[in-house]
Design a protein around this motif. Structure first.
Motif, mmCIF file in Angstrom:
data_model
loop_
_atom_site.group_PDB
_atom_site.id
_atom_site.type_symbol
_atom_site.label_atom_id
_atom_site.label_comp_id
_atom_site.label_asym_id
_atom_site.label_seq_id
_atom_site.Cartn_x
_atom_site.Cartn_y
_atom_site.Cartn_z
ATOM 1 N N LYS A 38 95.495 -3.917 -36.591
ATOM 2 C CA LYS A 38 94.261 -4.614 -36.929
ATOM 3 C C LYS A 38 93.991 -4.496 -38.423
ATOM 4 O O LYS A 38 94.273 -3.469 -39.040
ATOM 5 C CB LYS A 38 93.073 -4.046 -36.147
ATOM 6 C CG LYS A 38 93.157 -4.252 -34.643
ATOM 7 C CD LYS A 38 91.822 -3.978 -33.969
ATOM 8 C CE LYS A 38 90.854 -5.143 -34.181
ATOM 9 N NZ LYS A 38 89.590 -4.953 -33.451
ATOM 10 N N LYS B 220 94.893 -3.942 -24.408
ATOM 11 C CA LYS B 220 93.888 -3.102 -25.056
ATOM 12 C C LYS B 220 93.282 -2.182 -24.011
ATOM 13 O O LYS B 220 92.748 -2.648 -22.996
ATOM 14 C CB LYS B 220 92.798 -3.967 -25.694
ATOM 15 C CG LYS B 220 91.673 -3.154 -26.337
ATOM 16 C CD LYS B 220 90.587 -4.070 -26.901
ATOM 17 C CE LYS B 220 89.445 -3.255 -27.499
ATOM 18 N NZ LYS B 220 88.363 -4.127 -28.029
ATOM 19 N N ASN B 221 93.436 -0.885 -24.232
ATOM 20 C CA ASN B 221 92.919 0.122 -23.286
ATOM 21 C C ASN B 221 93.410 -0.147 -21.864
ATOM 22 O O ASN B 221 92.676 0.006 -20.881
ATOM 23 C CB ASN B 221 91.400 0.164 -23.336
ATOM 24 C CG ASN B 221 90.880 0.517 -24.720
ATOM 25 O OD1 ASN B 221 91.536 1.235 -25.476
ATOM 26 N ND2 ASN B 221 89.712 0.006 -25.070
ATOM 27 N N ASP C 70 94.512 9.807 -32.559
ATOM 28 C CA ASP C 70 93.197 9.347 -32.998
ATOM 29 C C ASP C 70 92.214 10.466 -32.739
ATOM 30 O O ASP C 70 92.026 10.874 -31.576
ATOM 31 C CB ASP C 70 92.785 8.080 -32.243
ATOM 32 C CG ASP C 70 91.464 7.516 -32.750
ATOM 33 O OD1 ASP C 70 91.327 7.359 -33.972
ATOM 34 O OD2 ASP C 70 90.577 7.242 -31.914
ATOM 35 N N ASN C 71 91.626 10.987 -33.822
ATOM 36 C CA ASN C 71 90.718 12.134 -33.721
ATOM 37 C C ASN C 71 91.426 13.293 -33.034
ATOM 38 O O ASN C 71 92.413 13.794 -33.516
ATOM 39 C CB ASN C 71 89.429 11.729 -33.010
ATOM 40 C CG ASN C 71 88.641 10.712 -33.819
ATOM 41 O OD1 ASN C 71 88.590 10.788 -35.036
ATOM 42 N ND2 ASN C 71 88.029 9.753 -33.137
ATOM 43 N N ASP D 97 88.418 -6.884 -38.222
ATOM 44 C CA ASP D 97 88.271 -7.212 -36.801
ATOM 45 C C ASP D 97 89.413 -8.065 -36.265
ATOM 46 O O ASP D 97 89.413 -8.436 -35.091
ATOM 47 C CB ASP D 97 86.948 -7.969 -36.584
ATOM 48 C CG ASP D 97 85.733 -7.096 -36.867
ATOM 49 O OD1 ASP D 97 85.816 -5.878 -36.613
ATOM 50 O OD2 ASP D 97 84.715 -7.629 -37.352
ATOM 51 N N LYS E 66 92.971 2.616 -32.899
ATOM 52 C CA LYS E 66 91.923 2.554 -33.925
ATOM 53 C C LYS E 66 90.563 2.656 -33.257
ATOM 54 O O LYS E 66 90.270 1.929 -32.308
ATOM 55 C CB LYS E 66 92.021 1.242 -34.712
ATOM 56 C CG LYS E 66 91.052 1.152 -35.885
ATOM 57 C CD LYS E 66 91.288 -0.095 -36.711
ATOM 58 C CE LYS E 66 90.363 -0.116 -37.927
ATOM 59 N NZ LYS E 66 90.603 -1.323 -38.770
ATOM 60 N N ASN E 67 89.753 3.584 -33.751
ATOM 61 C CA ASN E 67 88.389 3.763 -33.248
ATOM 62 C C ASN E 67 88.353 3.930 -31.728
ATOM 63 O O ASN E 67 87.556 3.295 -31.023
ATOM 64 C CB ASN E 67 87.499 2.585 -33.670
ATOM 65 C CG ASN E 67 87.379 2.471 -35.174
ATOM 66 O OD1 ASN E 67 87.437 3.462 -35.888
ATOM 67 N ND2 ASN E 67 87.234 1.244 -35.660
ATOM 68 N N LYS E 68 89.252 4.755 -31.218
ATOM 69 C CA LYS E 68 89.340 5.118 -29.801
ATOM 70 C C LYS E 68 89.852 3.985 -28.903
ATOM 71 O O LYS E 68 89.923 4.150 -27.684
ATOM 72 C CB LYS E 68 87.987 5.625 -29.282
ATOM 73 C CG LYS E 68 87.483 6.870 -29.988
ATOM 74 C CD LYS E 68 86.168 7.351 -29.415
ATOM 75 C CE LYS E 68 85.668 8.584 -30.142
ATOM 76 N NZ LYS E 68 84.380 9.076 -29.593
ATOM 77 N N ASP E 69 90.188 2.840 -29.480
ATOM 78 C CA ASP E 69 90.826 1.759 -28.722
ATOM 79 C C ASP E 69 92.329 1.810 -28.965
ATOM 80 O O ASP E 69 92.769 1.976 -30.108
ATOM 81 C CB ASP E 69 90.291 0.388 -29.160
ATOM 82 C CG ASP E 69 88.852 0.173 -28.753
ATOM 83 O OD1 ASP E 69 88.460 0.637 -27.669
ATOM 84 O OD2 ASP E 69 88.116 -0.468 -29.542
ATOM 85 N N TYR E 70 93.121 1.653 -27.906
ATOM 86 C CA TYR E 70 94.572 1.668 -28.087
ATOM 87 C C TYR E 70 95.163 0.334 -27.635
ATOM 88 O O TYR E 70 94.767 -0.255 -26.635
ATOM 89 C CB TYR E 70 95.218 2.844 -27.346
ATOM 90 C CG TYR E 70 95.015 2.882 -25.851
ATOM 91 C CD1 TYR E 70 95.941 2.303 -24.984
ATOM 92 C CD2 TYR E 70 93.917 3.532 -25.298
ATOM 93 C CE1 TYR E 70 95.769 2.344 -23.614
ATOM 94 C CE2 TYR E 70 93.736 3.581 -23.922
ATOM 95 C CZ TYR E 70 94.662 2.984 -23.088
ATOM 96 O OH TYR E 70 94.479 3.026 -21.722
#
Length: 270
Positions: free
Chosen positions: A177, A156-157, A89-90, A180, A134-138
């Motif tokens: 996901k 999650k995280n 991610d990024n 949402d 996704k969006n820095k959440d794993y």
């Protein structure tokens, strides 16, 4: 004029077919190269910045191998985990695996292999089934075994957010996901093995039972539609593959058998 339009349509369709064939040939050639050099296929590769990466076992855990656009090895990053899944991610690499004491653990690495975060999940001997970022959440999906049964947990995280238990044993395959909503794909042990998909936010679950052993092998998302590849095999060795498309509310949009294989000859059955 009509003939001209029809001819143009035929040429267009022929061009599309040729393009698809070319892509398949290219994939076969890439796979031949990867199998010969690294014993993997293109399905094992993850695009990361200007590289492709994949995980490979090593003496003390696993290594993450970086390849350039020509599939030549550029560098490797060593980890001390028995790596099961990797995701990106990024500018970060996420690694989910088992430590030396058989606890699930997640590593977050920068592109140079420096450990930014290390999170251990307190479920010894649990199986890591999937890792989704996704969006820095794993999100990590694991199978937990207790009292002769298995159930699913999702983190999650690094924090437990969902536990899924049914009357019979269930096993997870994928977590992802759509918008949402958080989804889980897995199997349940009824009289036969059935496949299921569950929306954990809205609380619905849909089962797929064709009377044989069913499981979802793959999935992909297309404009909030979930495309599932269902594999079904009976006790005579007859296999079928289905493409099932549902919306995020569980409504079936398409259900089509893509391929069938005849039962195994009697002499090969056990």
């Amino acid at each position: 004029m009509k003939k001209i339009i029809n001819l143009a349509a035929i040429i267009f369709l022929a061009g599309c077919a040729t393009s698809q064939i070319d892509k398949k040939i290219e994939k076969v050639n890439i796979d031949k190269t990867l199998i010969k050099k690294y014993h993997i296929t293109s399905d094992d590769l993850i695009k990361f910045k200007n590289f492709y990466i994949f995980s490979s076992p090593s003496a003390n855990g696993a290594k993450i191998v970086f390849l350039d656009k020509n599939f030549n090895q550029v560098k490797t990053i060593s980890t001390n985990l028995d790596t099961k899944k990797i995701a990106v991610d990024n500018d970060k690499i996420y690694v989910a695996g088992l430590d030396s004491n058989y606890f699930p653990e997640i590593l977050v690495l920068d592109e140079n292999g420096r450990v930014i975060k290390r999170v251990k999940i307190p479920r010894k001997y649990a199986l890591i089934k999937d890792l989704y970022v996704k969006n820095k959440d794993y999100y990590v999906l694991i199978d937990v075994f207790r009292d002769g049964k298995s159930y699913i947990e999702i983190y999650k995280n690094g924090k437990l957010i969902k536990k899924m238990q049914l009357k019979n044993s269930i096993n997870g395959n994928f977590v992802f996901k759509v918008g949402d909503d958080l989804f889980v794909i897995g199997t349940i042990k009824n009289t036969t093995q059935d496949a299921f998909i569950a929306n954990l936010n809205k609380g619905w679950i849909r089962f797929f039972d064709l009377g044989s052993e069913e499981s979802f092998d793959k999935y992909k998302i297309d404009n909030e539609k979930i495309i599932l590849e269902l594999y079904s095999t009976d006790d005579m060795g007859a296999d079928s593959y289905y493409e099932i498309i549902i919306d995020k509310n569980g409504k079936i949009i398409k259900n089509k058998c893509k391929m069938k294989f005849a039962p195994l000859p009697m002499k090969f059955r056990t």
